[in-house]
Design an enzyme around this catalytic site. Structure first.
Site, PDB file in Angstrom:
ATOM      1  N   HIS A  29       3.642  28.622 -30.429  1.00 48.23           N
ATOM      2  CA  HIS A  29       3.096  28.574 -29.059  1.00 48.23           C
ATOM      3  C   HIS A  29       3.551  27.315 -28.318  1.00 48.23           C
ATOM      4  CE1 HIS A  29       0.170  31.962 -29.507  1.00 48.23           C
ATOM      5  NE2 HIS A  29       0.201  31.600 -30.782  1.00 48.23           N
TER       6      HIS A  29
ATOM      7  N   ASN B   8      -5.004  35.867 -28.179  1.00 52.70           N
ATOM      8  CA  ASN B   8      -3.704  36.397 -27.760  1.00 52.70           C
ATOM      9  C   ASN B   8      -3.905  37.540 -26.777  1.00 52.70           C
ATOM     10  OD1 ASN B   8      -2.104  34.698 -29.328  1.00 52.70           O
ATOM     11  ND2 ASN B   8      -1.984  36.127 -31.045  1.00 52.70           N
TER      12      ASN B   8
HETATM   13 FE1  HDD Z   1      -2.625  30.147 -34.039  1.00 50.79          FE
HETATM   14  C1  HDD Z   1      -1.583  27.725 -31.933  1.00 50.79           C
HETATM   15  C2  HDD Z   1      -3.488  32.116 -31.374  1.00 50.79           C
HETATM   16  C3  HDD Z   1      -3.387  32.725 -36.183  1.00 50.79           C
HETATM   17  C4  HDD Z   1      -2.209  28.090 -36.655  1.00 50.79           C
HETATM   18  N1  HDD Z   1      -2.531  29.961 -32.048  1.00 50.79           N
HETATM   19  C5  HDD Z   1      -2.088  28.870 -31.374  1.00 50.79           C
HETATM   20  C6  HDD Z   1      -2.222  29.085 -29.961  1.00 50.79           C
HETATM   21  C7  HDD Z   1      -2.747  30.334 -29.811  1.00 50.79           C
HETATM   22  C8  HDD Z   1      -2.959  30.869 -31.123  1.00 50.79           C
HETATM   23  C9  HDD Z   1      -3.071  31.013 -28.493  1.00 50.79           C
HETATM   24  C10 HDD Z   1      -1.805  28.129 -28.863  1.00 50.79           C
HETATM   25  C11 HDD Z   1      -2.938  27.211 -28.496  1.00 50.79           C
HETATM   26  C12 HDD Z   1      -2.526  26.293 -27.367  1.00 50.79           C
HETATM   27  O1  HDD Z   1      -2.253  26.808 -26.281  1.00 50.79           O
HETATM   28  O2  HDD Z   1      -2.477  25.093 -27.599  1.00 50.79           O
HETATM   29  N2  HDD Z   1      -3.224  32.067 -33.824  1.00 50.79           N
HETATM   30  C13 HDD Z   1      -3.622  32.646 -32.653  1.00 50.79           C
HETATM   31  C14 HDD Z   1      -4.219  33.926 -32.931  1.00 50.79           C
HETATM   32  C15 HDD Z   1      -4.182  34.093 -34.282  1.00 50.79           C
HETATM   33  C16 HDD Z   1      -3.563  32.925 -34.848  1.00 50.79           C
HETATM   34  C17 HDD Z   1      -4.796  34.862 -31.902  1.00 50.79           C
HETATM   35  C18 HDD Z   1      -4.680  35.253 -35.101  1.00 50.79           C
HETATM   36  C19 HDD Z   1      -5.854  35.783 -34.929  1.00 50.79           C
HETATM   37  N3  HDD Z   1      -2.739  30.370 -36.060  1.00 50.79           N
HETATM   38  C20 HDD Z   1      -3.100  31.503 -36.749  1.00 50.79           C
HETATM   39  C21 HDD Z   1      -3.173  31.209 -38.161  1.00 50.79           C
HETATM   40  C22 HDD Z   1      -2.860  29.886 -38.293  1.00 50.79           C
HETATM   41  C23 HDD Z   1      -2.582  29.380 -36.971  1.00 50.79           C
HETATM   42  C24 HDD Z   1      -3.549  32.201 -39.243  1.00 50.79           C
HETATM   43  C25 HDD Z   1      -2.774  29.026 -39.533  1.00 50.79           C
HETATM   44  C26 HDD Z   1      -3.310  29.276 -40.657  1.00 50.79           C
HETATM   45  N4  HDD Z   1      -1.918  28.269 -34.271  1.00 50.79           N
HETATM   46  C27 HDD Z   1      -1.869  27.611 -35.435  1.00 50.79           C
HETATM   47  C28 HDD Z   1      -1.400  26.188 -35.292  1.00 50.79           C
HETATM   48  C29 HDD Z   1      -1.260  26.046 -33.745  1.00 50.79           C
HETATM   49  C30 HDD Z   1      -1.573  27.440 -33.263  1.00 50.79           C
HETATM   50  C31 HDD Z   1      -0.266  25.818 -36.107  1.00 50.79           C
HETATM   51  C32 HDD Z   1       0.020  25.454 -33.189  1.00 50.79           C
HETATM   52  C33 HDD Z   1      -0.404  24.484 -32.130  1.00 50.79           C
HETATM   53  C34 HDD Z   1      -1.842  24.415 -32.254  1.00 50.79           C
HETATM   54  O3  HDD Z   1      -2.279  25.205 -33.244  1.00 50.79           O
HETATM   55  O4  HDD Z   1      -2.587  23.717 -31.588  1.00 50.79           O
HETATM   56  O5  HDD Z   1      -2.332  25.335 -35.811  1.00 50.79           O
END
Ligand code: HDD
Length: 699
Positions: free
Chosen positions: A75, A149
Site C-alpha cells: 500500500h 479494502n
Molecule cells: Fe494490511 C497496510 C489492508 C492484511 C500487514 N493493509 C495496509 C493498508 C491497508 C491494508 C488498507 C494501508 C494502510 C495505510 O493507508 O497506511 N491488509 C489490509 C486488509 C487486509 C490486510 C484489508 C486483510 C483483511 N496486512 C494484512 C496482513 C498483514 C498486513 C495479514 C500482516 C500480517 N498491511 C500490513 C502492513 C502494512 C499494511 C505491512 C503496510 C504499511 C502499514 O501496514 O502501515 O503492516
C-alpha cells in the site's frame, strides 16, 4: 460545509502559514542572508574550494539527504483526505455501547487514506489492483482504525502466509519486474498453490480492481470484528462502506491508457471533487451475527476469504462518512498517517479471525520501522482526547511529562487505570478451550463455493471483463507450469470460464466440470447493484470539443446547465488559448479560452463529450485526426456523447462505421435522437434539447 473539526483544530497547532513577510531562518532559527551560494574561497575571478564550515549549506544538504522515509511495505501508493463521520441515530445500540457508532449528536473527525497494494509510491493510480480504504476515526474515546479494502475478502486465511503472498505479488526478486501489476509468474504461481485465494482472485480480476474513482468504490473492513453492548452481549460484525455516487469502474483499455496519460488520475479526481464542492460520501452499514449463531453457516464466519451473503445476514445502515477537506501537505499527513487494526475503542473488539490476529501484531510493528517508536505522537496520528501513561523515551519523544513518577502504582496517585464502567477498555471474557497446534479447521478448507457464487452473481458484461482479465494476466506468465496449473484450477470455479481462458492462454482445456456448481447467488456482489439512488452528473468531467467558429451562445448555455448540475466542464480545442466563436474573424472578436488542447488531455480523462454546433468549427474538427479519435475512443469506452447541429455531423463522421446509429443532421430539426449513449439534437434549445442531453449524460 463542516470542514473545521476537532482534528483540524488539533493539527493547526503544528500548521505553519508562510507569508511574503516570513523571513527565512536556519532550523535553529537564525535569519539567513544567502542560501544560493556555497561559501567558498574565491579571488573574484576563479572558482575556489568550497568550505565545510558553511553551516547553512551543510544544513540544507543534510536535510535534503534525509528527506525520504521507507515506503510502506505494501500500500505504498496512496492519497488521503479529512472528513467526518456521523451516525443516523442510535440503532446500533442493540449491539454496541461505542458512542462513535451510537451517538447521533456527535460528529467524529476522520482521516481516510486510499491506496493501491502492489506498486511503489510512484506507480500509476489506475493499475489493476485491490484498493486500500483505511479510515481513522478520532473519537473522544481514542483512535479507532478500520483498515479495509474495496474488496470484501482477502487472498489468504492466516496472517502467517502474508509475507509469502506479498513476496509473490510484488515485483520479482531477480529483476524487480513488474511494477503495479500482478500479471507475472510469481503471483499466479503462488495463488495456483493456494486455492484459498481463488475467491479473492476473482474479485481482483473483476472490474472492482480498476475503479473509475476512489469516490465510486465500496469499502470493507474485511475481517470479522466484534461489538459489545451495554448488557455485555457480543456480536460478530463486518463493516461495509457504500458510495453515494454508486460503484463504477474504468474499462481495461482506459485503465491502461490512463496509466501513461495521467498516472495521478485518482488522486487528482479526489482533490477536484472536494475542491469543486462535491465531497464524496459513503454510508456505513454493519452485518451482525449473534454469538450463538456463529456456526450456523456453511462457511466459517471468521474466514476472511468469505463474504457473509446479505440475504443471510442483512446490512444495517448506521451512518455517513464524508470527505470534505484535502490535506495541506502530503508528507506529514498522507505519508505519515499510520493505521493499526489493533486500535479499537470500548464497545468494539476483535474476533479469532486468524488473519486479524496477525494483523493486530503487524501494523504497530511496521510503523516502528517506517516512522519510529513515537509514531503515535505525530500530529496526524495523535488522538484528539488526552493521552496519559508511563510510556517514556524513545527516539523523537515530544511529550514532556511534568512529574516525579513514571510507573504504576505510585505514591502520588497519578495516572491511574480506569474501571470499565468509567470508560476503561476491557476485553470480552471469552471461554477458550483447545489444544495448542498449527491447524486449519474443516470449514476453512472449502475454497470454491463462494468463488462460484461471485462469478455467477455477475452480469454478463462483468463476466466478460473478468474473463478478459484472466486472459491478459495469464498471458503475461511465460512459465507453462504456472498458467497450466491456474487454468486447471479455474475449472473448479466454472467450466466455461476455464475453457475460454485456457484456450486463449494455452492452458489446460478441461473436458468436463471439476465439481458441482454451488447454487447460491447474491445480487449484492455485482457492482450493478450499486447504482446511485438519484442519477447524477455531479463531479463528472465533461469535455466540450471546440474549434474556431463554434457556437458560443450554445456552449455558454449548455455549460451553464451542466455547471448547475455540478458537472465539471472543460473546453478542449486545437490550442490552449482563445478559440474564436462563430462569425468572428480568427485573431479578433469574441471567443472562449480552451482549458486544454486535444493532445494534452485525452477522452480517457472525461466521462462525457459534447460537440456544439458551428459550421466552420465542425469542418475543422472533421479534419483533425485527434478530435475524431477523441470521439471514437469515448464511444468505444461507452461514454455519453452529446452533439448539436453541425456537431452531430462531426460525431457522425467519427462513428460512421458504427451500425444502427441514428443522427439528426438537419439543422432546424430540433428533435433529440439518442442511440448507444450518443445524443444528438438538431438545434440548441434552452428549454428542451440541451436539457434532454443533460438527463441522459450519466450513461
Ligand atoms: Fe494490511 C497496510 C489492508 C492484511 C500487514 N493493509 C495496509 C493498508 C491497508 C491494508 C488498507 C494501508 C494502510 C495505510 O493507508 O497506511 N491488509 C489490509 C486488509 C487486509 C490486510 C484489508 C486483510 C483483511 N496486512 C494484512 C496482513 C498483514 C498486513 C495479514 C500482516 C500480517 N498491511 C500490513 C502492513 C502494512 C499494511 C505491512 C503496510 C504499511 C502499514 O501496514 O502501515 O503492516
Amino acid at each position: 460545509m463542516l470542514t473545521d473539526n476537532a482534528k483540524i483544530k488539533d493539527l493547526s497547532r503544528d500548521t505553519i502559514h508562510p507569508t511574503p513577510k516570513s523571513q527565512m531562518t536556519t532550523d535553529h532559527g537564525v535569519k539567513m542572508s544567502d542560501t544560493d551560494h556555497w561559501l567558498s574561497v574565491s579571488n573574484g575571478t576563479d572558482v575556489g574550494p568550497a568550505l565545510l564550515e558553511d553551516q547553512i549549506a551543510r544544513e540544507k544538504i543534510h536535510r535534503f539527504d534525509h528527506e525520504r522515509i521507507p515506503e510502506r511495505v505494501v500500500h505504498a501508493r496512496g492519497t488521503g483526505a479529512h472528513g467526518y463521520f456521523r451516525v443516523f441515530d442510535d440503532r446500533a445500540k442493540k449491539y454496541t455501547f461505542a458512542p462513535v457508532l451510537t451517538d447521533s449528536s456527535r460528529t467524529t473527525p476522520v482521516f481516510v487514506r486510499f491506496s493501491t497494494v502492489q506498486g511503489s509510491k510512484g506507480s500509476a493510480d489506475t493499475v489493476r489492483d485491490v484498493r486500500g480504504f483505511a479510515v481513522k476515526f478520532y473519537t473522544a474515546e481514542g483512535n479507532w482504525d478500520v483498515v479495509g479494502n474495496n474488496i470484501p475478502v482477502f487472498f489468504i486465511q492466516d496472517a502467517i502466509n502474508f509475507p509469502d503472498f506479498v513476496h509473490a505479488v510484488k515485483p520479482e526478486p531477480h529483476n524487480e519486474v513488474p511494477q503495479g501489476q500482478s500479471a507475472h509468474n510469481n503471483f499466479w504461481d503462488f495463488v495456483g498453490f493456494r486455492p484459498e485465494a481463488a475467491h479473492m482472485v476473482m474479485w481482483a480480476m473483476s472490474d472492482r480492481a480498476i475503479p473509475r474513482s476512489l469516490r465510486m468504490m465500496q469499502g470493507f473492513g474485511v475481517n470479522t470484528f466484534t461489538l459489545i453492548n451495554e448488557k455485555g452481549e457480543r456480536h460478530f460484525v463486518k463493516f461495509h462502506w457504500a458510495p453515494e455516487l454508486g460503484v463504477h469502474s474504468l474499462v481495461w483499455d482506459e485503465a491502461l491508457k490512463l496509466g501513461g496519460q495521467d498516472p495521478d488520475f485518482h488522486r487528482k479526481d479526489l482533490e477536484e471533487a472536494i475542491k469543486s464542492g462535491c465531497p464524496p460520501k459513503w454510508t456505513l452499514s454493519i452485518q451482525v451475527v449473534a454469538e450463538k449463531d456463529e456456526h450456523n453457516f456453511d462457511f466459517d464466519i471468521l474466514d476472511a476469504t468469505k463474504v457473509w451473503p446479505v440475504d443471510e445476514v442483512p446490512l444495517l445502515p448506521i451512518g455517513e462518512l464524508c470527505l470534505n477537506r484535502c490535506v495541506d501537505e502530503f508528507f506529514p499527513e498522507t505519508e505519515q498517517v499510520a493505521f493499526c487494526t489493533s486500535h479499537v475503542v470500548p464497545g468494539i473488539g476483535f474476533s479469532n479471525d486468524p488473519l486479524l490476529q496477525g494483523r493486530n501484531f503487524s501494523y504497530f510493528d511496521t510503523q516502528i520501522s517506517r516512522l519510529g517508536i513515537n509514531w503515535e505522537q505525530l500530529p496526524i496520528n495523535r488522538p484528539v482526547c488526552p493521552v496519559f501513561n508511563h510510556n517514556r523515551g524513545g527516539a523523537m519523544q515530544h511529550r514532556i511529562n511534568k512529574s516525579t513518577v513514571n510507573y504504576h502504582p505510585n505514591r502520588e496517585d497519578e495516572v491511574k487505570t480506569v474501571p470499565p464502567l468509567e470508560g476503561g477498555y476491557t476485553e470480552f471474557m471469552e471461554k477458550v478451550i483447545g489444544l495448542k497446534q498449527r491447524v486449519r479447521t474443516p470449514k476453512f478448507q472449502e475454497h470454491y463455493n463462494q468463488a462460484q457464487m461471485f462469478y455467477h452473481s455477475l452480469t454478463p458484461y462483468e463476466k466478460q471483463h473478468l474473463i478478459n482479465a484472466y486472459c491478459f494476466e495469464l498471458s503475461h506468465c511465460d512459465d507453462e507450469r504456472v498458467y497450466k496449473r491456474y487454468t486447471d484450477l479455474l475449472n473448479k470455479i466454472d467450466f466455461d470460464l476455464a475453457v475460454t481462458v485456457a484456450r486463449k492462454v494455452n492452458g489446460v482445456v478441461p473436458d468436463k466440470p471439476a465439481r458441482e456448481t454451488y447454487p447460491k447467488r447474491d445480487s449484492y456482489l455485482s457492482q450493478a447493484f450499486f447504482a446511485p439512488k438519484e442519477p447524477t452528473i455531479a463531479s463528472r468531467r465533461i469535455a466540450i470539443l471546440i474549434a474556431d467558429g463554434f457556437n458560443e451562445i450554445e456552449v455558454q448555455g449548455v455549460r451553464a446547465m451542466l455547471a448547475g448540475a455540478k458537472a465539471n466542464c472543460f473546453l478542449i480545442g486545437p490550442r490552449r488559448s482563445k478559440i474564436y466563436s462563430e462569425g468572428q474573424a480568427v485573431g479578433s472578436g469574441t471567443g472562449l479560452v480552451a482549458d486544454h488542447h486535444f493532445e494534452d488531455q485525452r477522452s480517457t480523462m472525461f466521462d462525457a463529450v459534447y460537440v456544439p454546433s458551428g459550421s466552420e468549427h465542425a469542418k475543422t474538427l472533421m479534419k483533425t485526426g485527434r478530435a475524431i479519435h477523441w470521439i471514437r475512443e469515448a464511444f468505444a469506452h461507452c461514454k455519453s456523447i452529446g452533439a448539436i447541429g453541425e456537431g452531430a455531423s462531426v460525431v457522425h463522421k467519427a462513428l460512421d462505421t458504427v451500425e444502427h446509429l441514428q443522427f439528426n443532421l438537419n439543422r432546424g430539426d430540433d428533435s433529440v435522437t439518442s442511440s448507444y449513449g450518443v445524443v444528438t439534437a438538431g438545434t440548441y434549445n434552452v428549454n428542451s434539447a440541451a436539457t434532454d442531453t443533460l438527463k441522459i449524460a450519466p450513461g
